[in-house]
Design a protein around this motif. Sequence first.
Motif, PDB file in Angstrom:
ATOM      1  N   ARG A  65       9.296  -3.037  16.308  1.00 46.74           N
ATOM      2  CA  ARG A  65       8.880  -4.210  17.076  1.00 46.74           C
ATOM      3  C   ARG A  65       8.467  -5.365  16.169  1.00 46.74           C
ATOM      4  N   SER A  66       7.873  -5.040  15.031  1.00 46.86           N
ATOM      5  CA  SER A  66       7.305  -6.088  14.179  1.00 46.86           C
ATOM      6  C   SER A  66       8.169  -6.438  12.978  1.00 46.86           C
ATOM      7  N   GLY A  67       8.936  -5.476  12.479  1.00 48.36           N
ATOM      8  CA  GLY A  67       9.678  -5.698  11.242  1.00 48.36           C
ATOM      9  C   GLY A  67       8.846  -5.463  10.008  1.00 48.36           C
ATOM     10  N   ALA A  68       7.566  -5.134  10.173  1.00 45.87           N
ATOM     11  CA  ALA A  68       6.705  -4.833   9.037  1.00 45.87           C
ATOM     12  C   ALA A  68       7.206  -3.589   8.325  1.00 45.87           C
ATOM     13  N   PRO A  69       7.007  -3.482   7.010  1.00 41.33           N
ATOM     14  CA  PRO A  69       7.596  -2.370   6.247  1.00 41.33           C
ATOM     15  C   PRO A  69       7.285  -0.987   6.805  1.00 41.33           C
ATOM     16  N   ARG A  70       6.015  -0.730   7.138  1.00 43.65           N
ATOM     17  CA  ARG A  70       5.657   0.606   7.624  1.00 43.65           C
ATOM     18  C   ARG A  70       6.327   0.903   8.964  1.00 43.65           C
ATOM     19  N   ASP A  71       6.322  -0.067   9.867  1.00 42.36           N
ATOM     20  CA  ASP A  71       6.937   0.100  11.187  1.00 42.36           C
ATOM     21  C   ASP A  71       8.449   0.254  11.055  1.00 42.36           C
ATOM     22  N   ALA A  72       9.050  -0.548  10.180  1.00 45.40           N
ATOM     23  CA  ALA A  72      10.498  -0.478   9.982  1.00 45.40           C
ATOM     24  C   ALA A  72      10.910   0.893   9.454  1.00 45.40           C
ATOM     25  N   ASP A  76      13.115   2.214  12.359  1.00 43.75           N
ATOM     26  CA  ASP A  76      14.511   1.916  12.032  1.00 43.75           C
ATOM     27  C   ASP A  76      15.154   3.016  11.202  1.00 43.75           C
ATOM     28  N   TYR A  77      14.352   3.665  10.352  1.00 38.31           N
ATOM     29  CA  TYR A  77      14.925   4.757   9.560  1.00 38.31           C
ATOM     30  C   TYR A  77      14.539   6.138  10.095  1.00 38.31           C
ATOM     31  N   HIS A  78      13.243   6.487  10.034  1.00 35.65           N
ATOM     32  CA  HIS A  78      12.861   7.880  10.292  1.00 35.65           C
ATOM     33  C   HIS A  78      13.140   8.321  11.726  1.00 35.65           C
ATOM     34  N   ALA A  79      12.826   7.503  12.724  1.00 33.91           N
ATOM     35  CA  ALA A  79      13.069   7.909  14.115  1.00 33.91           C
ATOM     36  C   ALA A  79      14.556   8.126  14.358  1.00 33.91           C
ATOM     37  N   LEU A 107      17.385  -8.843   2.792  1.00 39.19           N
ATOM     38  CA  LEU A 107      16.280  -9.363   2.006  1.00 39.19           C
ATOM     39  C   LEU A 107      14.931  -8.904   2.554  1.00 39.19           C
ATOM     40  N   LEU A 108      14.958  -8.194   3.686  1.00 40.92           N
ATOM     41  CA  LEU A 108      13.730  -7.839   4.396  1.00 40.92           C
ATOM     42  C   LEU A 108      13.602  -6.330   4.537  1.00 40.92           C
ATOM     43  N   ALA A 109      12.378  -5.861   4.729  1.00 42.91           N
ATOM     44  CA  ALA A 109      12.118  -4.424   4.807  1.00 42.91           C
ATOM     45  C   ALA A 109      12.889  -3.761   5.939  1.00 42.91           C
ATOM     46  N   PHE A 110      12.909  -4.384   7.113  1.00 45.80           N
ATOM     47  CA  PHE A 110      13.578  -3.732   8.246  1.00 45.80           C
ATOM     48  C   PHE A 110      15.087  -3.669   8.037  1.00 45.80           C
ATOM     49  N   GLN A 111      15.641  -4.642   7.314  1.00 46.76           N
ATOM     50  CA  GLN A 111      17.074  -4.621   7.030  1.00 46.76           C
ATOM     51  C   GLN A 111      17.423  -3.458   6.101  1.00 46.76           C
ATOM     52  N   HIS A 112      16.599  -3.237   5.096  1.00 54.48           N
ATOM     53  CA  HIS A 112      16.843  -2.111   4.180  1.00 54.48           C
ATOM     54  C   HIS A 112      16.690  -0.782   4.906  1.00 54.48           C
ATOM     55  N   PRO A 238      -1.352  -6.732  -2.905  1.00 56.64           N
ATOM     56  CA  PRO A 238      -1.689  -5.504  -3.643  1.00 56.64           C
ATOM     57  C   PRO A 238      -3.031  -4.888  -3.249  1.00 56.64           C
ATOM     58  N   PHE A 239      -3.878  -5.671  -2.576  1.00 55.34           N
ATOM     59  CA  PHE A 239      -5.224  -5.208  -2.249  1.00 55.34           C
ATOM     60  C   PHE A 239      -5.432  -4.952  -0.755  1.00 55.34           C
ATOM     61  N   SER A 240      -4.489  -5.417   0.077  1.00 54.65           N
ATOM     62  CA  SER A 240      -4.696  -5.326   1.519  1.00 54.65           C
ATOM     63  C   SER A 240      -3.367  -5.168   2.244  1.00 54.65           C
ATOM     64  N   GLY A 241      -3.303  -4.158   3.097  1.00 53.87           N
ATOM     65  CA  GLY A 241      -2.112  -3.975   3.924  1.00 53.87           C
ATOM     66  C   GLY A 241      -1.908  -5.124   4.890  1.00 53.87           C
ATOM     67  N   TRP A 242      -3.020  -5.737   5.329  1.00 52.91           N
ATOM     68  CA  TRP A 242      -2.927  -6.874   6.252  1.00 52.91           C
ATOM     69  C   TRP A 242      -2.191  -8.023   5.589  1.00 52.91           C
ATOM     70  N   PHE A 243      -2.551  -8.345   4.339  1.00 52.52           N
ATOM     71  CA  PHE A 243      -1.890  -9.431   3.631  1.00 52.52           C
ATOM     72  C   PHE A 243      -0.413  -9.102   3.388  1.00 52.52           C
ATOM     73  N   ALA A 244      -0.120  -7.853   3.037  1.00 49.26           N
ATOM     74  CA  ALA A 244       1.272  -7.451   2.788  1.00 49.26           C
ATOM     75  C   ALA A 244       2.115  -7.608   4.049  1.00 49.26           C
TER      76      ALA A 244
END
Length: 295
Positions: A65-72, A76-79, A107-112, A238-244
């Motif tokens: 839903r978000s395209g964020a690396p963890r969600d992607a 997109d991959y594991h499920a 160029l984006l996490a969800f694409q990879h 590097p210090f916060s998942g929110w910023f990433a």
Amino acid sequence: MTEGTPTPRRILLAGASGTIGAAVLRRLQAEGHAVTAPDRAALADPQGLMATARPEVVISCIASRSGAPRDAQAVDYHANSDLLRAALAAGTGHFVLLSAICVQKPLLAFQHAKLAFEAELVASGIGYTIIRPTAFFKSLSGQVKRVKADKPFLIFGDGNLTRCKPISDDDLARFIASAIDNPAMRDRILPIGGPGPAISLKEQGELLFHVAGKPPKFKSVSPKIFTFAERLLALGAPFSGWFAEKAEYARIARYYATESMLVLDPETGAYSAELTPEFGSETLESHYRTLMRGQ
């Protein structure tokens, strides 16, 4: 692309709660298929789903839903990967995947994440169809309320940085369903757009104002604002998942502000409207007219 004969099949449809997935469900049911459409919670047990549904075909419309690396990575991959392994164990003959045309320039996490699963699917030995649509009507409808409220239509740069051939939910659903029992669509990666011509962001705005019966008004935003935001947020990554996560959102926004949703010409490296296949009959103009009447 010719459509296959809709012989009724047992089908497991993942992602039926989404916009495209819901349209695919309607299409499959109209064609008389026996469809199992589990919710996201049920997808946590793909082996159990396969034992109950015994599908001849799996269609996956799931996407982060978000395209964020963890969600992607999780969706997109594991499920999809878990679903594929369960399908292979159950002897399912065909796996149809709804992917995205943007993975051709990743160029984006969800694409990879999407590409990693595409590669796994192709190598699995199961019959596959990978469908990479261009822009959806929904993604081009976010400024309808602005136009109705007499606000300017927002464009990036001069409004001609990107182009696409948007496809409606129902036309895409018909294309996805047509892969069933269709040898011409088996073991292929298929980009697909709606009826042309390719349209720019500025032309979308002009069309929307035309439908609204108003003179066009535009406000230009520089895509560099997303570059600035991404660099600023990346300092804290590097210090916060929110910023990433927020930095990735800025990268996503910049990508869609600057990259066309068309087929990349392998010889020139440029986006090509001519190489982007067209399917269906619903137009963006008719969609805008429906929205204008309904709001």
